[in-house]
Design a protein around this motif. Structure first.
Motif, PDB file in Angstrom:
ATOM      1  N   GLU A 196     -46.394   7.133 -10.034  1.00  0.00           N
ATOM      2  CA  GLU A 196     -47.524   6.286 -10.381  1.00  0.00           C
ATOM      3  C   GLU A 196     -47.304   5.627 -11.736  1.00  0.00           C
ATOM      4  OE1 GLU A 196     -52.419   6.265 -10.640  1.00  0.00           O
ATOM      5  OE2 GLU A 196     -51.337   8.180 -10.565  1.00  0.00           O
ATOM      6  N   ILE A 197     -47.523   4.327 -11.782  1.00  0.00           N
ATOM      7  CA  ILE A 197     -47.384   3.583 -13.027  1.00  0.00           C
ATOM      8  C   ILE A 197     -48.626   3.774 -13.885  1.00  0.00           C
ATOM      9  CG2 ILE A 197     -47.389   1.252 -14.004  1.00  0.00           C
ATOM     10  CD1 ILE A 197     -44.671   2.106 -13.168  1.00  0.00           C
ATOM     11  N   GLU A 198     -48.422   4.032 -15.162  1.00  0.00           N
ATOM     12  CA  GLU A 198     -49.492   4.059 -16.144  1.00  0.00           C
ATOM     13  C   GLU A 198     -49.336   2.816 -17.015  1.00  0.00           C
ATOM     14  OE1 GLU A 198     -49.297   7.730 -18.243  1.00  0.00           O
ATOM     15  OE2 GLU A 198     -49.925   8.945 -16.521  1.00  0.00           O
ATOM     16  N   TYR A 199     -50.354   1.967 -17.010  1.00  0.00           N
ATOM     17  CA  TYR A 199     -50.241   0.700 -17.743  1.00  0.00           C
ATOM     18  C   TYR A 199     -51.586   0.333 -18.345  1.00  0.00           C
ATOM     19  CZ  TYR A 199     -48.738  -4.082 -18.692  1.00  0.00           C
ATOM     20  OH  TYR A 199     -48.412  -5.264 -19.308  1.00  0.00           O
TER      21      TYR A 199
ATOM     22  N   GLY B  79     -50.729   6.250 -20.310  1.00  0.00           N
ATOM     23  CA  GLY B  79     -51.915   7.090 -20.399  1.00  0.00           C
ATOM     24  C   GLY B  79     -53.057   6.631 -19.523  1.00  0.00           C
ATOM     25  N   TYR B  80     -52.893   5.458 -18.886  1.00  0.00           N
ATOM     26  CA  TYR B  80     -53.939   4.919 -18.025  1.00  0.00           C
ATOM     27  C   TYR B  80     -53.391   4.726 -16.609  1.00  0.00           C
ATOM     28  CZ  TYR B  80     -56.603   4.017 -22.279  1.00  0.00           C
ATOM     29  OH  TYR B  80     -57.288   4.161 -23.462  1.00  0.00           O
ATOM     30  N   PRO B  81     -53.641   5.675 -15.703  1.00  0.00           N
ATOM     31  CA  PRO B  81     -53.157   5.551 -14.321  1.00  0.00           C
ATOM     32  C   PRO B  81     -53.720   4.302 -13.659  1.00  0.00           C
ATOM     33  CG  PRO B  81     -53.901   7.788 -14.769  1.00  0.00           C
ATOM     34  CD  PRO B  81     -54.367   6.948 -15.921  1.00  0.00           C
ATOM     35  N   THR B  82     -52.888   3.651 -12.866  1.00  0.00           N
ATOM     36  CA  THR B  82     -53.287   2.393 -12.238  1.00  0.00           C
ATOM     37  C   THR B  82     -53.606   2.518 -10.751  1.00  0.00           C
ATOM     38  OG1 THR B  82     -51.003   1.846 -11.673  1.00  0.00           O
ATOM     39  CG2 THR B  82     -51.811   1.106 -13.831  1.00  0.00           C
ATOM     40  N   GLY B  83     -53.198   3.621 -10.128  1.00  0.00           N
ATOM     41  CA  GLY B  83     -53.334   3.729  -8.685  1.00  0.00           C
ATOM     42  C   GLY B  83     -52.229   2.991  -7.950  1.00  0.00           C
ATOM     43  N   LEU B  84     -51.283   2.448  -8.701  1.00  0.00           N
ATOM     44  CA  LEU B  84     -50.138   1.731  -8.130  1.00  0.00           C
ATOM     45  C   LEU B  84     -48.930   2.657  -8.138  1.00  0.00           C
ATOM     46  CD1 LEU B  84     -48.901  -1.005  -7.173  1.00  0.00           C
ATOM     47  CD2 LEU B  84     -48.324  -1.425  -9.565  1.00  0.00           C
ATOM     48  N   PHE B  85     -48.330   2.858  -6.972  1.00  0.00           N
ATOM     49  CA  PHE B  85     -47.195   3.762  -6.843  1.00  0.00           C
ATOM     50  C   PHE B  85     -45.921   2.982  -6.556  1.00  0.00           C
ATOM     51  CE2 PHE B  85     -51.010   6.096  -5.814  1.00  0.00           C
ATOM     52  CZ  PHE B  85     -50.869   7.231  -6.593  1.00  0.00           C
TER      53      PHE B  85
ATOM     54  N   ALA C 114     -43.702  -1.605  -4.894  1.00  0.00           N
ATOM     55  CA  ALA C 114     -44.941  -1.093  -5.471  1.00  0.00           C
ATOM     56  C   ALA C 114     -46.071  -1.273  -4.479  1.00  0.00           C
ATOM     57  CB  ALA C 114     -45.262  -1.826  -6.765  1.00  0.00           C
ATOM     58  N   VAL C 115     -46.791  -0.196  -4.189  1.00  0.00           N
ATOM     59  CA  VAL C 115     -47.923  -0.247  -3.262  1.00  0.00           C
ATOM     60  C   VAL C 115     -49.056   0.608  -3.795  1.00  0.00           C
ATOM     61  CG1 VAL C 115     -46.486  -0.645  -1.222  1.00  0.00           C
ATOM     62  CG2 VAL C 115     -47.049   1.684  -1.884  1.00  0.00           C
ATOM     63  N   SER C 116     -50.265   0.253  -3.375  1.00  0.00           N
ATOM     64  CA  SER C 116     -51.434   1.082  -3.645  1.00  0.00           C
ATOM     65  C   SER C 116     -52.036   1.472  -2.307  1.00  0.00           C
ATOM     66  CB  SER C 116     -52.451   0.321  -4.502  1.00  0.00           C
ATOM     67  OG  SER C 116     -52.815  -0.902  -3.886  1.00  0.00           O
ATOM     68  N   ASP C 117     -52.956   2.414  -2.324  1.00  0.00           N
ATOM     69  CA  ASP C 117     -53.526   2.919  -1.084  1.00  0.00           C
ATOM     70  C   ASP C 117     -54.172   1.798  -0.292  1.00  0.00           C
ATOM     71  OD1 ASP C 117     -54.354   4.758   0.849  1.00  0.00           O
ATOM     72  OD2 ASP C 117     -56.281   5.046  -0.168  1.00  0.00           O
ATOM     73  N   GLN C 118     -53.656   1.554   0.915  1.00  0.00           N
ATOM     74  CA  GLN C 118     -54.162   0.532   1.819  1.00  0.00           C
ATOM     75  C   GLN C 118     -54.169  -0.858   1.188  1.00  0.00           C
ATOM     76  OE1 GLN C 118     -57.983   1.986   3.154  1.00  0.00           O
ATOM     77  NE2 GLN C 118     -57.057   3.458   4.543  1.00  0.00           N
TER      78      GLN C 118
ATOM     79  N   MET D 135     -47.588 -10.244 -15.224  1.00  0.00           N
ATOM     80  CA  MET D 135     -47.105  -9.307 -16.218  1.00  0.00           C
ATOM     81  C   MET D 135     -47.230  -7.870 -15.733  1.00  0.00           C
ATOM     82  SD  MET D 135     -45.862 -11.200 -18.410  1.00  0.00           S
ATOM     83  CE  MET D 135     -45.368  -9.884 -19.515  1.00  0.00           C
ATOM     84  N   PHE D 136     -48.226  -7.594 -14.901  1.00  0.00           N
ATOM     85  CA  PHE D 136     -48.373  -6.251 -14.351  1.00  0.00           C
ATOM     86  C   PHE D 136     -47.219  -5.940 -13.415  1.00  0.00           C
ATOM     87  CE2 PHE D 136     -50.825  -3.216 -11.516  1.00  0.00           C
ATOM     88  CZ  PHE D 136     -50.768  -2.184 -12.417  1.00  0.00           C
ATOM     89  N   VAL D 137     -46.868  -6.892 -12.566  1.00  0.00           N
ATOM     90  CA  VAL D 137     -45.750  -6.679 -11.652  1.00  0.00           C
ATOM     91  C   VAL D 137     -44.452  -6.537 -12.424  1.00  0.00           C
ATOM     92  CG1 VAL D 137     -44.430  -7.677  -9.761  1.00  0.00           C
ATOM     93  CG2 VAL D 137     -46.902  -7.879  -9.778  1.00  0.00           C
ATOM     94  N   MET D 138     -44.265  -7.333 -13.481  1.00  0.00           N
ATOM     95  CA  MET D 138     -43.057  -7.216 -14.293  1.00  0.00           C
ATOM     96  C   MET D 138     -42.980  -5.841 -14.947  1.00  0.00           C
ATOM     97  SD  MET D 138     -42.792 -10.963 -16.067  1.00  0.00           S
ATOM     98  CE  MET D 138     -41.324 -10.499 -16.987  1.00  0.00           C
ATOM     99  N   ALA D 139     -44.137  -5.290 -15.298  1.00  0.00           N
ATOM    100  CA  ALA D 139     -44.154  -3.962 -15.914  1.00  0.00           C
ATOM    101  C   ALA D 139     -43.598  -2.918 -14.965  1.00  0.00           C
ATOM    102  CB  ALA D 139     -45.576  -3.589 -16.322  1.00  0.00           C
TER     103      ALA D 139
END
Length: 216
Positions: A92-95, A98-104, A114-118, A6-10
């Motif tokens: 950056e996705i907020e999910y 209002g809540y940053p995920t660190g996923l860009f 969609a990637v996150s740092d390293q 569901m996170f990826v679908m978001a």
């Protein structure tokens, strides 16, 4: 561990919406491993294509095959940048909002990465080609494939989003992940797979990869 389905679908549903994203810096580039394609006795016709699996994406072009592990998010991003010829602004996705995920996320017209740092890469394929380059699964399934082709490739029902009695989210290439527990199949070991989203009996998008055991 992979992000939940569901996170990826978001990612595919919320990317680009004003008020839900923040501009992010471009991550450092990664590396791409290159291997020669199989040889034959006759001279093959030059091809250019991408093939996706649970662990990697391969890009056959110019007489060679580049194989990139999905766990190497920076290199996956670099591959799509190379094929498209540019890198869009990262957001950056907020999910939830209002809540940053660190996923860009990086969105082209035919693919969202969609990637996150390293971290690993997830992506959503929206077209049978990426800037003219055909892209399909190892089973030969692409955006635009019919339900009958998908069923013939071997899938299991995952979700019936519109409650019409026919699954419109199908899991392709399921592989059990020891030590996990499926959140949608009681008593089963968790699995990872490619998720095919079908509308009107035609594949509309492919989410790479997905699973049924991760929490957010």
């Amino acid at each position: 561990m992979r992000r939940s389905l569901m996170f990826v679908m978001a990612i595919s549903l919320t990317v680009g919406l004003a008020g839900c994203v923040n501009t992010a810096a471009t991550p450092p580039g990664g590396t791409i491993a290159s291997t020669p394609p199989p040889t034959s006795s006759s001279t093959p016709t030059p091809v250019e294509r991408m093939t996706i699996g649970l662990d990697s994406v391969s890009y056959e072009h110019d007489g060679r095959v580049d194989v990139i592990a999905l766990d190497d998010g920076a290199s996956v991003l670099a591959l799509f940048e190379s094929i498209n010829g540019f890198l869009p602004t990262g957001t950056e996705i907020e999910y939830p909002p209002g809540y940053p995920t660190g996923l860009f996320t990086y969105r082209w017209s035919e693919v969202i990465v969609a990637v996150s740092d390293q971290g690993p890469a997830d992506f959503v394929i929206l077209s049978p080609t990426i800037n003219g380059v055909p892209i399909q699964t190892t089973e030969g399934i692409a955006v635009g494939s019919s339900r009958s082709e998908v069923v013939a490739a071997g899938v299991r029902d995952y979700m019936d989003e519109d409650d019409d009695g026919v699954a419109d989210h199908l899991a392709l290439g399921s592989r059990e992940v020891p030590g996990t527990r499926s959140l949608d199949r009681d008593g089963f070991v968790g699995a990872e797979f490619l998720l095919l989203v079908i509308y009107g009996d035609t594949v509309e998008r492919i989410i790479v990869p997905a699973n049924d055991f991760s929490d957010l």
